[in-house]
Each structure stands twice: as structure tokens, then as C-alpha cells.
Write a protein that holds these residues in place. Structure first.
Motif, mmCIF file in Angstrom:
data_model
loop_
_atom_site.group_PDB
_atom_site.id
_atom_site.type_symbol
_atom_site.label_atom_id
_atom_site.label_comp_id
_atom_site.label_asym_id
_atom_site.label_seq_id
_atom_site.Cartn_x
_atom_site.Cartn_y
_atom_site.Cartn_z
ATOM 1 N N THR A 84 -37.075 -48.741 30.350
ATOM 2 C CA THR A 84 -38.031 -47.765 30.049
ATOM 3 C C THR A 84 -37.614 -46.357 30.101
ATOM 4 O OG1 THR A 84 -39.783 -49.161 31.123
ATOM 5 C CG2 THR A 84 -40.312 -46.812 30.423
ATOM 6 N N THR A 85 -36.815 -46.108 31.412
ATOM 7 C CA THR A 85 -36.029 -44.925 31.366
ATOM 8 C C THR A 85 -35.078 -44.482 30.176
ATOM 9 O OG1 THR A 85 -36.246 -44.992 33.565
ATOM 10 C CG2 THR A 85 -34.680 -43.227 32.805
ATOM 11 N N HIS A 86 -34.317 -45.425 29.644
ATOM 12 C CA HIS A 86 -33.307 -45.112 28.750
ATOM 13 C C HIS A 86 -34.071 -44.978 27.408
ATOM 14 C CE1 HIS A 86 -29.780 -45.474 26.477
ATOM 15 N NE2 HIS A 86 -30.100 -46.630 25.501
ATOM 16 N N LEU A 87 -35.083 -45.835 27.067
ATOM 17 C CA LEU A 87 -35.893 -45.469 25.933
ATOM 18 C C LEU A 87 -36.834 -44.311 25.960
ATOM 19 C CD1 LEU A 87 -37.449 -49.285 25.437
ATOM 20 C CD2 LEU A 87 -35.673 -48.151 24.170
ATOM 21 N N LEU A 88 -36.970 -43.601 27.093
ATOM 22 C CA LEU A 88 -37.756 -42.664 27.188
ATOM 23 C C LEU A 88 -36.552 -41.424 26.864
ATOM 24 C CD1 LEU A 88 -39.986 -40.667 28.065
ATOM 25 C CD2 LEU A 88 -39.154 -40.906 30.545
ATOM 26 N N GLY A 89 -35.330 -41.493 27.278
ATOM 27 C CA GLY A 89 -34.213 -40.742 26.783
ATOM 28 C C GLY A 89 -34.088 -40.411 25.250
ATOM 29 N N TRP A 90 -34.301 -41.677 24.661
ATOM 30 C CA TRP A 90 -34.337 -41.684 23.159
ATOM 31 C C TRP A 90 -35.314 -40.747 22.608
ATOM 32 C CZ3 TRP A 90 -31.147 -43.706 19.261
ATOM 33 C CH2 TRP A 90 -30.063 -44.357 19.579
ATOM 34 N N THR A 91 -36.549 -40.992 23.176
ATOM 35 C CA THR A 91 -37.733 -40.279 22.878
ATOM 36 C C THR A 91 -37.568 -38.675 22.980
ATOM 37 O OG1 THR A 91 -39.260 -42.140 23.392
ATOM 38 C CG2 THR A 91 -40.350 -39.876 23.104
ATOM 39 N N LEU A 92 -37.220 -38.364 24.138
ATOM 40 C CA LEU A 92 -36.810 -36.984 24.541
ATOM 41 C C LEU A 92 -35.587 -36.220 23.549
ATOM 42 C CD1 LEU A 92 -37.292 -36.693 28.414
ATOM 43 C CD2 LEU A 92 -38.953 -36.246 26.549
ATOM 44 N N GLY A 93 -34.725 -37.277 23.342
ATOM 45 C CA GLY A 93 -33.680 -36.693 22.468
ATOM 46 C C GLY A 93 -34.170 -36.632 21.117
ATOM 47 N N SER A 94 -34.763 -37.358 20.469
ATOM 48 C CA SER A 94 -35.497 -37.232 19.143
ATOM 49 C C SER A 94 -36.182 -36.146 18.945
ATOM 50 C CB SER A 94 -36.025 -38.539 18.692
ATOM 51 O OG SER A 94 -35.456 -39.841 19.144
ATOM 52 N N VAL A 95 -37.126 -35.737 19.870
ATOM 53 C CA VAL A 95 -38.009 -34.459 19.588
ATOM 54 C C VAL A 95 -36.944 -33.203 19.853
ATOM 55 C CG1 VAL A 95 -39.556 -33.080 20.863
ATOM 56 C CG2 VAL A 95 -39.845 -35.633 20.730
ATOM 57 N N ALA A 96 -36.104 -33.268 20.826
ATOM 58 C CA ALA A 96 -35.180 -32.020 21.136
ATOM 59 C C ALA A 96 -34.053 -31.743 19.835
ATOM 60 C CB ALA A 96 -34.488 -32.395 22.325
ATOM 61 N N ALA A 97 -33.617 -32.903 19.424
ATOM 62 C CA ALA A 97 -32.575 -33.049 18.181
ATOM 63 C C ALA A 97 -33.286 -32.473 16.956
ATOM 64 C CB ALA A 97 -32.039 -34.263 18.077
ATOM 65 N N GLY A 98 -34.739 -32.850 17.057
ATOM 66 C CA GLY A 98 -35.260 -32.467 15.674
ATOM 67 C C GLY A 98 -35.654 -30.711 15.670
ATOM 68 N N LEU A 99 -36.013 -30.482 16.775
ATOM 69 C CA LEU A 99 -36.038 -28.998 16.903
ATOM 70 C C LEU A 99 -34.767 -28.302 16.579
ATOM 71 C CD1 LEU A 99 -38.503 -28.819 20.134
ATOM 72 C CD2 LEU A 99 -39.145 -28.375 17.707
ATOM 73 N N ALA A 100 -33.709 -28.762 17.324
ATOM 74 C CA ALA A 100 -32.319 -28.210 16.763
ATOM 75 C C ALA A 100 -31.947 -28.305 15.579
ATOM 76 C CB ALA A 100 -31.356 -28.822 18.001
ATOM 77 N N CYS A 101 -32.400 -29.390 14.851
ATOM 78 C CA CYS A 101 -31.977 -29.526 13.282
ATOM 79 C C CYS A 101 -32.530 -28.245 12.777
ATOM 80 C CB CYS A 101 -32.378 -30.883 12.937
ATOM 81 S SG CYS A 101 -31.412 -32.290 13.351
ATOM 82 N N ASP A 102 -33.799 -28.128 12.883
ATOM 83 C CA ASP A 102 -34.414 -27.177 11.946
ATOM 84 C C ASP A 102 -34.046 -25.780 12.340
ATOM 85 O OD1 ASP A 102 -35.652 -29.019 10.638
ATOM 86 O OD2 ASP A 102 -37.442 -28.885 11.925
ATOM 87 N N ARG A 103 -33.681 -25.407 13.794
ATOM 88 C CA ARG A 103 -33.133 -24.079 14.028
ATOM 89 C C ARG A 103 -31.654 -23.836 14.008
ATOM 90 N NH1 ARG A 103 -31.710 -19.898 14.570
ATOM 91 N NH2 ARG A 103 -32.355 -18.150 16.055
ATOM 92 N N PHE A 104 -30.787 -24.723 14.123
ATOM 93 C CA PHE A 104 -29.262 -24.666 14.178
ATOM 94 C C PHE A 104 -28.675 -25.351 12.898
ATOM 95 C CE2 PHE A 104 -30.855 -24.106 18.660
ATOM 96 C CZ PHE A 104 -30.338 -22.844 18.656
ATOM 97 N N GLY A 105 -29.308 -26.184 12.340
ATOM 98 C CA GLY A 105 -28.758 -27.018 11.222
ATOM 99 C C GLY A 105 -28.362 -28.397 11.556
ATOM 100 N N ARG A 106 -28.208 -29.306 10.599
ATOM 101 C CA ARG A 106 -28.163 -30.593 10.960
ATOM 102 C C ARG A 106 -26.549 -30.824 11.500
ATOM 103 N NH1 ARG A 106 -33.097 -29.540 9.321
ATOM 104 N NH2 ARG A 106 -33.945 -30.419 7.475
ATOM 105 N N ARG A 107 -25.633 -30.346 10.956
ATOM 106 C CA ARG A 107 -24.466 -30.608 11.468
ATOM 107 C C ARG A 107 -24.201 -30.170 12.736
ATOM 108 N NH1 ARG A 107 -19.370 -28.456 11.923
ATOM 109 N NH2 ARG A 107 -17.757 -29.722 11.691
#
Length: 466
Positions: free
Chosen positions: A31-54
Motif C-alpha cells: 500500500t505504501t508503494h502504491l501511495l507513492g505512485w499516487t503522490l508522485g502522479s499528483v506532484a509530477a502533474g503539477l511540475a509538468c504544467d509549471r516547468f514543462g513535460r521534459r
């Protein structure tokens, strides 16, 4: 969406005593590993819109290397939990940013095909992972091998020519100079073309003239989604369906256990149904539309779940096995298509953050399965009832979605709000047989009607005739 978790879960290390009274630590790690995927998806999505996809992709891939080594070198269970949490977050960031960048580089007819090809590569990795686990034997060696592969990928993808920044995102955020350079690089790499060379030159010249005023980049926050109506509705519905597709899958896989007692047998069945679901989506969603196929898969998932919930003890084993396989395949298709559908209906300015929430919701649903997998657990029946009920609700909500097949990706929030729900079934156009509005008889019949009306009104006996 798939995730490679099973062969890399907490190892049965003697010093950690993960059996008997401490067996709850195994689902906790999962569950902790899947929670990491959840948090990483949200954080990476914010970073994509602010700093770019690459930028988000490269940073996530680079961070995954030391975090993967941290998992392999863990000395106690708490260190494994923390390292697996962060490692999952880094992998989710790399997956999400690459997913968005790949989608935005495709034209409408090729978006689905390119995305499904990428999913097939993911499935190929899942098929190779058990063989790699057998060769490595020790879980630390396996984790180190996977980390070295990530290190090689990070070294390759560091080159800007291999992964350019999304020109669509650059244009949507008014970074015109960077967009001009990126489009010029793409035009040079695609080779000379007689038909499109003039158009490319005019486009680059227009971007160069617009960028002379040095406009300031304009970024959008994920909070702006909450102030919209259509975008917020689409995000909630697709996040809900992704959550159902991932969470209900455990209800079907548990019925496979008596028929497939070996771990690798059940693992290969899951991967095989995932490949079948991907192939089904690839063949049908481009022809019949995203919404219709998503609705069909949700109906199959709900019916299979309800039948197994109510009639498992009365059905033959072959029927139970068939319903379980159909349910697993349909639930895979629901998750895959929900994520892809969300990436098409979300506008470019908030696509990363919105898709991160949808992907995160799918992993929240997946995280409920390890808890109910504890031996002698009494939560499985409640888990099945809740998700079966949610599946029926998802069928009703899917009909409120728009259709994105063959349409260009929305750029701004206004574009996202302008999407409308088409009728579920296409209706033939109405045929009007009045000669007055016939395309071939309008001039003649209209003049005849005007002359007849004029003569009728000028006649002294007109009122009596009427």
C-alpha cells in the motif's frame, strides 16, 4: 494503468520476521508503494504544467536511480517503506510526464495508436520481469538490476534531441520563442517536404514576429479546474472510473486463486488480460469512439462483478472463471481508456495536473486490494459490494462525457469548457420533403408560390374561396 509491483514487493528476509503476527507488514509495504505512485502522479502533474513535460520527466528519472539503490541497500523495514514510497513517486513522475509529452506530439488520428503501442511496451516489460526475477534470485540483485536499467535510460534521455519540450504546452503558456525553436528543430528532423515547407516557414515567421514583444509566460494552477464546470465534471467522472477500474480488479483476481495456485500463473493471466484489453481498446475506440467503448467496458465490469457477488456459490467453476477473466479484462480496459480519455479532454494548460489526479485516483483504488488480501480477512465482501455498486454508478456517469475522437486537443480553459456531450446514438438527419425548401426547387417553386399568392390576394372572390 499497470504497475510492476508483485515481483518487487517486500522480500521474506528472516531478520524482518514478515510472517505470523507481523504479516500485516507485507500489505503495508504494498500500500505504501502504491501511495507513492499516487503522490508522485499528483506532484509530477503539477511540475509538468509549471516547468514543462521534459523537465519533469528527466528529473523524475534521475531521482529514481538513487532511490532505487536506497531500496536495494535498505537495512530495516522502515527504510524499505520510505525508500519504496519515494521510489514509486519517482517512477510515477517519469510515467506521467512521458505520457503527456508523447500525447501532445501526435495528431488526432495517431494519438490512440501511439499510446497503445507504448502500453504494449509496458506489458512486454511485465512479461520479462518474472524471468529477470528468476535469474537474479535475490531481491536486492533484482532491485539493483532494475535501477541500473533506469540509470541507462536517464543517461540516454538526458540528450535534448531525444525528447524535445512539448510545443503545444509552450504555445499554450505563451513561451513563443521556445516554441519557435522547438518547432524549427522538429521541422529539421522530419526532413524537407515540398507540400508543407511553405506552411512551416510562414508559421515560424509568425511566431518570430509575435515573440518580439517578449510576452511573459502565463501558467495555470490546478485550482483553476475547481472554478470550471465542464472540465471539473469530466475530471471527476474519469477519475472515478479509473478508481473503479483499478479497485474492482482484486474482486476478480481472488476468484482465480483456486484455479491458478502458482504465483507466476496468476501473474501471467493478469498480464495477458491486460494485453487483451489494450488490443481491444486499440481496435474499437478509434472506430466507435472513446465514450461508447468506455461505457461498454464499464457495463461488462459491473455485470461480471454483480454476478460473481450474488451467484458465485451457485455457478459452475468454468462460469466463475470465465466471468473473472472477462471482468479483469474489462476493468483493465476501463482504467486504460479512462486515463487516455482524460488526457484528450483536459486542456493543455492544466493537462498535467488534471491527468495526475486521474492517475492518482486509479492507484488509490489499487491500494485497497493489498489490505483485503490478508489471509482470513473479512473485508473482501465489503470491498466487493462497494466497488460493484460504484461500477453501476460509473455506467450512469460516463454518459455525461463528451466525445474526443478525431478532435484536436483543447488548449485553453475556454476550449475545455466548450466541449459538449453528443447524443449516445447517432440519429440520421431529418428529411423534409416540402418542395419549398428543396435545394433544386427553391427558385422555381418560390416564384410560383409568390405569383399564386399575389393572384389570390388580388381576386375579389378571394375571401369566399378561403
Amino acid at each position: 494503468m499497470p504497475v510492476l509491483t508483485s515481483p518487487l514487493h517486500v522480500p521474506p528476509h528472516p531478520q524482518w520476521d514478515l510472517v505470523c503476527a507481523s504479516r500485516w507488514k507485507v500489505p503495508l509495504e504494498q500500500t505504501t508503494h502504491l501511495l507513492g505512485w499516487t503522490l508522485g502522479s499528483v506532484a509530477a502533474g503539477l511540475a509538468c504544467d509549471r516547468f514543462g513535460r521534459r523537465a519533469a520527466f528527466v528529473v523524475s528519472l534521475v531521482l529514481a536511480v538513487p532511490l532505487g539503490l536506497g531500496v536495494a541497500l535498505a537495512v530495516d523495514f522502515v527504510m524499505v517503506l520510505v525508500a519504496r514510497l519515494l521510489f514509486g513517486a519517482a517512477l510515477a513522475g517519469a510515467f506521467l510526464s512521458l505520457y503527456v509529452a508523447r500525447l501532445e506530439l501526435c495528431d488526432p488520428p495517431h494519438r490512440l495508436g501511439v499510446t497503445m503501442v507504448a502500453v504494449f511496451f509496458w506489458i512486454a516489460g511485465e512479461l520479462l520481469l518474472p524471468g529477470l526475477a528468476v535469474l537474479c534470485r535475490d531481491w536486492r540483485v533484482l532491485q539493483g538490476t532494475v535501477t541500473m536499467i533506469l540509470a541507462l535510460l536517464a543517461a540516454c534521455w538526458w540528450c535534448p534531441a531525444l525528447l524535445l519540450e512539448s510545443p503545444r504546452w509552450l504555445l499554450a503558456t505563451q513561451q513563443l520563442e521556445r516554441a519557435r525553436k522547438t518547432l524549427q528543430a522538429l521541422a529539421e528532423s522530419s526532413g524537407p517536404g515540398d507540400d508543407s515547407s511553405c506552411h512551416e516557414e510562414s508559421l515560424l515567421a509568425e511566431l518570430e514576429s509575435l515573440s518580439e514583444g517578449s510576452p511573459q509566460p502565463r501558467y495555470h494552477a490546478v485550482c483553476e479546474i475547481f472554478g470550471t464546470r465542464v472540465i471539473w465534471k469530466n475530471s471527476v467522472i474519469l477519475g472515478f472510473t479509473a478508481f473503479i477500474g483499478s479497485g474492482i480488479r482484486h474482486c476478480f483476481t481472488r476468484n482465480l486463486a483456486p484455479h491458478l495456485p502458482h504465483f507466476f500463473s496468476s501473474y501471467f493471466v493478469l498480464v495477458g488480460t491486460e494485453a487483451a484489453a489494450c488490443l481491444f481498446v486499440c481496435v474499437t475506440a478509434e472506430r466507435f469512439g472513446r465514450r461508447a467503448i468506455l461505457l461498454l467496458c464499464a457495463i461488462l465490469t459491473g455485470i461480471s462483478s454483480l454476478l460473481l457477488l450474488a451467484l458465485t456459490q451457485y455457478l459452475l467453476d468454468l462460469i466463475v472463471l470465465t466471468l473473472s477473466v472477462v471482468g479483469i479484462t474489462a476493468s483493465h480496459a476501463v482504467t486504460i481508456l479512462s486515463i487516455f480519455f482524460a488526457s484528450e479532454v483536459l486542456p493543455t494548460v492544466v493537462r498535467g495536473a488534471g491527468l495526475g489526479l486521474v492517475v492518482g485516483a486509479s492507484f488509490v483504488g489499487k491500494a485497497a486490494a493489498p489490505i483485503t488480501a490478508i489471509p482470513n480477512s473479512r473485508g473482501f465482501f465489503l470491498h466487493h459490494v462497494v466497488f460493484a455498486s460504484f461500477a453501476i454508478l460509473a455506467v450512469l456517469s460516463i454518459m455525461l462525457l463528451p466525445e474526443s475522437q478525431g478532435r484536436s486537443l483543447p488548449q485553453s480553459l475556454q476550449d475545455g469548457e466548450s466541449q459538449r456531450r453528443p447524443p449516445l446514438f447517432r440519429q440520421p438527419p431529418r428529411e423534409d420533403h416540402l418542395p419549398l425548401i428543396s435545394p433544386h426547387s427553391i427558385p422555381h417553386d418560390y416564384s410560383h408560390l409568390a405569383a399564386s399568392t399575389k393572384g389570390l390576394l388580388s381576386s375579389p372572390a378571394a375571401p369566399h374561396k378561403i
